[in-house]
Design an enzyme around this catalytic site. Structure first.
Site, mmCIF file in Angstrom:
data_model
loop_
_atom_site.group_PDB
_atom_site.id
_atom_site.type_symbol
_atom_site.label_atom_id
_atom_site.label_comp_id
_atom_site.label_asym_id
_atom_site.label_seq_id
_atom_site.Cartn_x
_atom_site.Cartn_y
_atom_site.Cartn_z
ATOM 1 N N ASP A 2 0.823 -1.209 0.000
ATOM 2 C CA ASP A 2 0.000 0.000 0.000
ATOM 3 C C ASP A 2 0.860 1.263 0.000
ATOM 4 O O ASP A 2 1.928 1.313 0.622
ATOM 5 C CB ASP A 2 -0.897 -0.017 1.243
ATOM 6 C CG ASP A 2 -1.816 1.173 1.313
ATOM 7 O OD1 ASP A 2 -2.676 1.303 0.429
ATOM 8 O OD2 ASP A 2 -1.667 1.979 2.255
ATOM 9 N N GLU B 27 1.220 -0.723 -5.157
ATOM 10 C CA GLU B 27 0.167 0.259 -5.371
ATOM 11 C C GLU B 27 0.888 1.605 -5.533
ATOM 12 O O GLU B 27 1.174 2.295 -4.556
ATOM 13 C CB GLU B 27 -0.810 0.301 -4.193
ATOM 14 C CG GLU B 27 -2.000 1.202 -4.481
ATOM 15 C CD GLU B 27 -2.417 2.067 -3.297
ATOM 16 O OE1 GLU B 27 -3.544 2.569 -3.321
ATOM 17 O OE2 GLU B 27 -1.620 2.259 -2.372
#
Length: 502
Positions: free
Chosen positions: A410, A463
């Site tokens: 993330d 990401e």
């Protein structure tokens, strides 16, 4: 059995050391407490605050100890060595309780473990830090207990607190192991399901009660204690792992069903999901499930991106072995498992990583690098070897211990750029005057290379929403080494498209 009184004086220890042990600020309580040979006899000391009497039971008899100072009892066994002993402790109005002595045991971490921790290269860090159920043979029978170890290099002292000592750690000070920053204690006669925390005397002279950063199980939030856990899971997905290792994720078809376990269907635990979710995803024909963060986090109403327990699947849905069962069932159904992983930042909750030993430890000390104001969180200090080790080992932990097939990393952009979501004057350039976070780049390369080496067929997914070059280029060619880049633009464009009125 008659209690003998020692005729030989105990090995002398000055009052300052005894007071430091009682106050929880002695770095080596084992050097004073426990059994120590002296002048042809053995001095035994134990810290038993509030006890009315204490005695040592050994193979040849029982020796009464005398209260020495500040809850510390001492006595002498008149023989050159004592290979095994127990303590007989009596409190007001009670009877003798026969207990083992934590301070007669050697450290549970070896020199090589401490060397690798110092170097930031212990790839199975979870095997040596945290809580581990152990057993040892002794002349009085098998000794079972739990070892505890925590990294807190700037602490003045660390005590172990838990339900086994009524959350009062005065009788359980831990020892510091050299220059490693690790504090350790083996406690006999406690095991799985024990709840515990660490009481840390910080460099600022304040006591903080902290959950274990390496805990593999926790209380169910909003409670925050760590829980001793001993996995007994027997996997049944070897066929899946063999196929994965022999193949390549980049050449296999991938269609991903993203799921937040807490809201997919209410009141479902990991084992319930092993029936419901597996059947649902298999029926729709997806190849993979992507789970929003499963690691423990304090707020159940969130998606889980503010992690407080990096090594513990959230207890909201069951035990770590229950989560293993869910992954196992998905693999047996031919479905891969992607897990969202959050190494970019962590929350400021007092019970967790923040200011762990009274200093910026896991977080960078400069707020221009150590705080993510958009999310109200701290940013990991990627330049510190022990912190990189914590994160690399954490990635390996999920891949190796839970057979996860891919980690979706993330907020990679927030790691790569020093000026991410910052105005002029709110960030400091790197050593070359640029905005690239060189320490974060080195960390991402290390975690990708290490995971590729140790977990064949598994991969990491970035990401990352910017034009950073070489996100999926191999590390030996100067890239970050990710297996995939998460196509954020396609996702947002697709959602925007289907939102239009036809």
């Amino acid at each position: 059995m008659t209690r003998a009184r020692a005729k030989t004086a105990a090995l002398p220890v000055d009052a300052e050391q005894l007071d430091a042990i009682a106050a929880g600020r002695h770095r080596d309580p084992h050097g004073v407490l426990g059994a120590h040979p002296h002048a042809g006899s053995v001095t035994v000391r134990t810290l038993r605050p509030l006890a009315d009497s204490v005695a040592v039971e050994h193979a040849d008899g029982v020796v009464a100890l005398q209260h020495e100072r500040a809850g510390i009892w001492a006595g002498v066994v008149a023989q050159p060595e004592v290979s095994d002993y127990r303590l007989l402790v009596r409190y007001q109005g009670g009877v003798d309780r026969r207990v083992d002595d934590p301070y007669r045991y050697l450290p549970t971490l070896g020199d090589m473990d401490l060397h690798l921790i110092n170097e930031g290269r212990h790839e199975r860090l979870w095997d040596v830090l945290g809580a581990h159920v152990r057993s040892y043979a002794s002349t009085a029978g098998v000794v079972a207990g739990t070892s505890f170890a925590v990294w807190a290099p700037n602490a003045r002292g660390v005590r172990l607190v838990g339900d086994f000592n009524h959350w009062d750690g005065q009788s359980h000070p831990m020892r510091s192991l050299g220059s490693s920053g690790v504090w350790e204690l083996f406690v006999p006669e406690i095991g799985a399901s024990t709840m515990y925390k660490y009481a840390v005397l910080g460099a600022d002279e304040e006591w903080r009660t902290k959950a274990d950063p390496m805990a593999t199980h926790t209380q169910c939030p909003p409670e925050t204690a760590s829980v001793v856990y001993d996995s007994g899971y027997d996997w049944s997905d070897q066929e899946w792992l063999d196929r994965r290792a022999a193949g390549s994720p980049q050449t296999a078809p991938v269609s991903v069903y993203e799921v937040h376990l807490g809201s997919w269907r209410k009141d479902r635990g990991y084992r319930d999901l092993a029936d419901d979710l597996v059947a649902y995803v298999a029926d729709l024909g997806f190849t993979h499930v992507e789970m929003l963060p499963v690691a423990e986090h304090p707020y159940g109403g969130s998606w889980g991106y503010q992690v407080t327990g990096y090594f513990a699947p959230t207890a909201r849905f069951g035990t770590p072995d229950d989560f293993r069962y869910l992954v196992d069932r998905l693999h047996q159904a031919g479905i891969g498992v992607i897990l969202d992983w959050v190494p970019a930042h962590f929350p400021k909750d007092d019970f967790a990583l923040a200011r762990f030993d009274g200093t910026p430890l896991y977080e960078h000390g400069d707020p221009r690098r150590g705080e993510q104001r958009d999310w109200g969180t701290y940013v990991f200090d990627f330049g510190r070897s022990e912190v990189r080790n914590f994160l690399v080992a954490n990635a390996l932990y999920w891949l190796e211990e839970f057979h996860i097939d891919a980690l979706r990393v993330d907020a990679v952009a927030s790691m790569l750029y020093l000026d991410y979501s910052r105005e002029d004057g709110e960030w400091a350039p790197n050593q070359y005057g640029g905005r690239e976070n060189l320490e974060a780049v080195a960390f991402l390369q290390e975690v990708n290379a290490t995971c590729a080496k140790r977990t064949p067929g598994a991969t990491l997914i970035a990401e990352e929403s910017t034009s950073w070059p070489g996100v999926t280029r191999p590390t030996h060619l100067g890239g970050l080494g990710f297996g995939f880049k998460w196509n954020m633009g396609w996702m947002h464009d697709s959602l925007g498209y289907v939102a239009h009125d036809p």
